[in-house]
Design an enzyme around this catalytic site. Structure first.
Site, short mmCIF file in Angstrom:
data_model
loop_
_atom_site.label_atom_id
_atom_site.label_comp_id
_atom_site.label_asym_id
_atom_site.label_seq_id
_atom_site.Cartn_x
_atom_site.Cartn_y
_atom_site.Cartn_z
N GLU A 80 0.82 -1.21 0.00
CA GLU A 80 0.00 0.00 0.00
C GLU A 80 0.86 1.26 0.00
O GLU A 80 0.55 2.24 -0.68
CB GLU A 80 -0.95 0.00 1.21
CG GLU A 80 -2.11 -0.98 1.10
CD GLU A 80 -1.73 -2.44 1.33
OE1 GLU A 80 -0.57 -2.69 1.74
OE2 GLU A 80 -2.56 -3.33 1.07
N GLN B 42 -7.81 -2.23 -0.97
CA GLN B 42 -8.70 -3.38 -1.05
C GLN B 42 -9.77 -3.28 0.04
O GLN B 42 -10.94 -3.52 -0.21
CB GLN B 42 -7.89 -4.66 -0.91
CG GLN B 42 -8.62 -5.86 -1.41
CD GLN B 42 -7.66 -6.97 -1.80
OE1 GLN B 42 -6.98 -7.52 -0.92
NE2 GLN B 42 -7.59 -7.30 -3.07
N HIS C 8 -11.66 -5.71 8.75
CA HIS C 8 -12.34 -5.56 7.45
C HIS C 8 -13.64 -4.80 7.62
O HIS C 8 -14.56 -4.95 6.83
CB HIS C 8 -12.64 -6.93 6.83
CG HIS C 8 -11.43 -7.65 6.32
ND1 HIS C 8 -10.58 -8.34 7.14
CD2 HIS C 8 -10.92 -7.77 5.07
CE1 HIS C 8 -9.61 -8.88 6.41
NE2 HIS C 8 -9.79 -8.55 5.15
N ASP D 233 -9.37 -0.56 5.85
CA ASP D 233 -8.54 -0.92 7.01
C ASP D 233 -7.06 -0.97 6.63
O ASP D 233 -6.20 -0.68 7.45
CB ASP D 233 -8.95 -2.30 7.54
CG ASP D 233 -10.44 -2.41 7.75
OD1 ASP D 233 -10.87 -2.47 8.90
OD2 ASP D 233 -11.19 -2.40 6.74
N PHE D 234 -6.78 -1.38 5.39
CA PHE D 234 -5.38 -1.58 4.99
C PHE D 234 -4.67 -0.26 4.70
O PHE D 234 -3.47 -0.24 4.42
CB PHE D 234 -5.30 -2.50 3.77
CG PHE D 234 -5.95 -3.84 3.98
CD1 PHE D 234 -6.08 -4.37 5.26
CD2 PHE D 234 -6.47 -4.56 2.92
CE1 PHE D 234 -6.70 -5.59 5.48
CE2 PHE D 234 -7.08 -5.79 3.12
CZ PHE D 234 -7.21 -6.30 4.40
#
Ligand SMILES: Cc1ncc(C[n+]2csc(CCOP(=O)(O)OP(=O)(O)O)c2C)c(N)n1
Ligand SMILES: [Mg+2]
Length: 666
Positions: free
Chosen positions: A405, A427, A472, A430-431
């Site tokens: 990321e 995606q 997620h 959260d990421f």
């Protein structure tokens, strides 16, 4: 006369002309003499901080002279020679260091923390590593434009321990980007020696692990650095690919001047002093009769008088007079919103389809728009938003990325520097934590620091109610609304999502675009078939009423609709904010003044969330109009849990009806 009478460095001038050799010498001499002057000014308390590159000049000069002026260089804090070799007027450099208005950052950032498109230099942010991924982005733009340009980026050996280094090299290898990664291994990272920084023998050895050609060069030998980099650059222009070079050199002064060098053994200092890149080259040029006393003295006096007069003129420049509106204006690049009205013909779309259609139409409109994300190409993304895009736009513009990321945010920044547009799909929102640093430090601060836009949209599939647990399900918009420089968009309906996404992509500023996963396939609406835009900073009134104002966004809007439908006795203004930064304060204030009661609902947990800020705004602006205390409703102060009963309990939705009724009855 040379202080070193016989060169300790083996030079081989090959077919280099005397003119080039003298240029290499002159270009090394300039940063050295500037630095010597800076050290005097530092002792006199006239400048605050200095990061010295004394002893490392051959690297900056060799690399810069090997590249074309049109090719980007991304230097670090010891690369004064890059700036001077690109012939930035010293006056401007001195103004930058003194925090004067005619420096490159108008006094907003210090030392080498600036870039300049006029000289194709992109300066560092303090965090070191992000430079490497930004270079990837510029190189990607060059690759896509097929313009046979090389990009060079610097890092110290300490910076290679950061994840950014790994991510940037891996991406460059996978995408075969025309970029030269230059490691200046100068023995120390602040006080940390190399044996406490990494375990391999040579950092260049890492190239093999990434599938990148790598080389070790004597960083103190300017002929070697120049000729080798020049040859590699010529080769990369013909056959684009990344190259890793480890330049062996030494940091001869403290990390910065105030910190000293007590921890450096004296023998090491002596050893490297004898390998001084300028003294040795001078001695070599004398021995070959290319340079003589007269020319040398002339060079020195020419440079010294240039330094003195530039310093004088920089000191003469007026001090900055702070002006709040000027500062605020520069946080964002000016964007003239173009209102493109929706066509009459509509079709029913789910939120997910509306975003997909909007994105596709923007790809058709902006030929320089690239979208990147994990699994977004043939697979179509985990939510299938980019399904079919590869067939229409090709793999160059619809790019699967490795799982990195941070690097992809940096690549997006690099594309923007090279004049392109980028949309990155996280995606899951959260990421974003893995790409947090470049978003809040690079993208957000670039325009304020040196007027460089970050024309990037980060798409953020977010939110709970999907039984997906703590990693997620988060809705993390508040991390970004508090960072000046970012815009934050959070639509609740297909129609809004499509029009706002078009605007987000048109807007040259970095936009965090939140898309609620629970709404993706549950909310449908008739959406105009063609391309249209919607303005930022304009809330929409979903319902009009008298008793109470409900202010919310995202899934909260739909929770509120449900509660109001079940309680037809309550007459409420329901305001969907749609964008959080900019925030439509006027709609909030007007509604509260009318109803006198307000419930602010956010899906995220309470403390430090949007609801708190809006509450404070209402207290400040509408105090006399209130008939009840401002009520905030948010989810529980826990991470968001997985099991459906726990998640239901966590989400503010479970408490909404009760809170709403109590407030109306107050
Ligand atoms: C993320 C981050 N961690 C720590 C620092 C503090 N810091 C600034 S420069 C530096 C040393 C860098 O060493 P190296 O990459 O070898 O470059 P050099 O200074 O030796 O040229 C450190 C620790 C920082 N600026 N950013
Ligand atoms: Mg170092």
């Amino acid at each position: 006369m040379p202080t070193i009478t016989k060169s300790n460095i083996n030079y081989d001038k090959r077919d280099l002309s005397d003119k080039v050799l003298l240029r290499l010498y002159y270009n090394m001499l300039r940063p050295r003499l500037i630095e010597e002057k800076m050290l005097i000014l530092l002792r006199q308390g006239k400048i605050s901080k200095w990061f010295s590159g004394i002893g490392q000049e051959a690297i900056s000069i060799g690399v810069t002279m090997a590249l074309k002026p049109s090719e980007y260089i991304l230097p670090m804090h010891r690369n004064l020679g890059v700036f001077t070799t690109r012939e930035i007027p010293l006056h401007r450099l001195f103004c930058q260091w003194q925090g004067k208005a005619s420096g490159f950052t108008k006094g907003r950032d210090r030392s080498f923390h600036f870039g300049t498109q006029d000289y194709n230099i992109v300066g560092m942010i303090s965090h070191l590593g992000p430079q490497l991924g930004v270079a990837d982005g510029i190189a990607l733009a060059n690759l896509l434009k097929k313009n046979a340009q090389v990009t060079a980026v610097f890092t110290g050996e300490g910076g290679t321990s950061e994840g950014d280094f790994h991510e940037a090299l891996n991406v460059a290898a996978v995408w075969q980007l025309p970029v030269i990664f230059c490691i200046e291994n100068n023995g120390y990272g602040l006080s940390t020696p190399t044996n406490e920084q990494y375990r391999c023998k040579h950092l260049a050895d890492r190239g093999k692990g990434y599938g990148i050609e790598s080389f070790i060069l004597d960083g103190n030998n300017v002929i070697e650095t120049y000729t080798k980099v020049k040859k590699l650059a010529e080769s990369i222009r013909k056959r684009p690919r990344p190259i890793l070079i480890e330049f062996k050199t030494f940091r001869r002064r403290g990390h910065e001047e105030a910190s000293g060098t007590k921890y450096v053994p004296k023998e090491l200092m002596d050893e490297w002093e004898a390998k001084d890149p300028i003294e040795n080259f001078r001695s070599y040029l004398f021995s070959k009769k290319i340079l003589n006393q007269e020319i040398d003295e002339q060079y020195i006096s020419e440079i010294k008088s240039e330094i003195d007069s530039s310093l004088e003129s920089a000191y003469a420049e007026e001090e900055i007079v702070p002006n709040e509106s000027k500062e605020l204006k520069d946080v964002y690049k000016e964007f003239e919103y173009q209102d493109i009205k929706p066509n009459k013909k509509t079709h029913e779309l789910r939120l997910v389809d509306a975003i997909s259609e909007g994105l596709k139409q923007s790809m058709e409109k902006h030929k320089d728009l690239v979208i990147m994300g994990q699994d977004i190409a043939e697979y179509g993304g985990v939510f299938k938003i980019t399904e079919g895009f590869v067939n229409q736009f090709g793999k160059e513009r619809v790019r699967n990325t490795p799982i990195c990321e941070s690097a992809i945010v940096e690549v997006s920044m690099g594309l923007s520097i090279a004049g392109m547009k980028a949309v990155m799909e996280m995606q899951f929102s959260d990421f974003v934590t893995s790409g947090f640093n470049p978003i809040v430090n690079y993208l957000a601060k670039s325009h304020y620091r040196w007027q460089q836009q970050a024309d990037v949209v980060v798409r953020m599939p977010c939110g709970g109610g999907v039984g997906a647990g703590p990693f997620h399900s988060q809705t993390n918009e508040a991390w970004f609304t508090k960072t000046p420089g970012l815009k934050v968009v959070y639509p609740a309906f297909p129609y809004d999502a499509k029009g706002l996404l078009a605007t987000a992509i048109n807007d040259p500023n970095p936009v965090m675009f939140f898309e609620h996963k629970a709404l993706y396939r549950s909310i449908r609406q008739n959406v105009p078939t063609d391309y249209y835009t919607l303005p930022f900073g304009k809330a929409s009134k979903v319902k009009e009423g008298e008793d109470i104002s409900i202010i919310t966004y995202g899934a909260g809007v739909h929770w509120a609709i449900e509660s109001l439908d079940a309680n037809s006795q309550i007459s409420a203004d329901l305001i969907d904010l749609r964008t959080l930064q900019p925030l439509d304060k006027e709609s909030i204030i007007n509604s509260v003044k009318k109803t006198g009661k307000v419930l602010i609902l956010n899906e995220d947990s309470l403390f430090g969330g949007i609801a708190s800020d809006i509450s404070a705004l209402i207290m400040e602006e509408c105090f006399e109009f209130l008939d009840a205390p401002v009520k905030r409703l948010a989810s529980m102060e826990t991470p968001i849990p997985f099991a459906v009963q726990l998640e239901d309990q966590y989400l503010a939705k479970s408490k909404l009806e009760g809170v709403l009724k109590a407030l109306v009855a107050y």
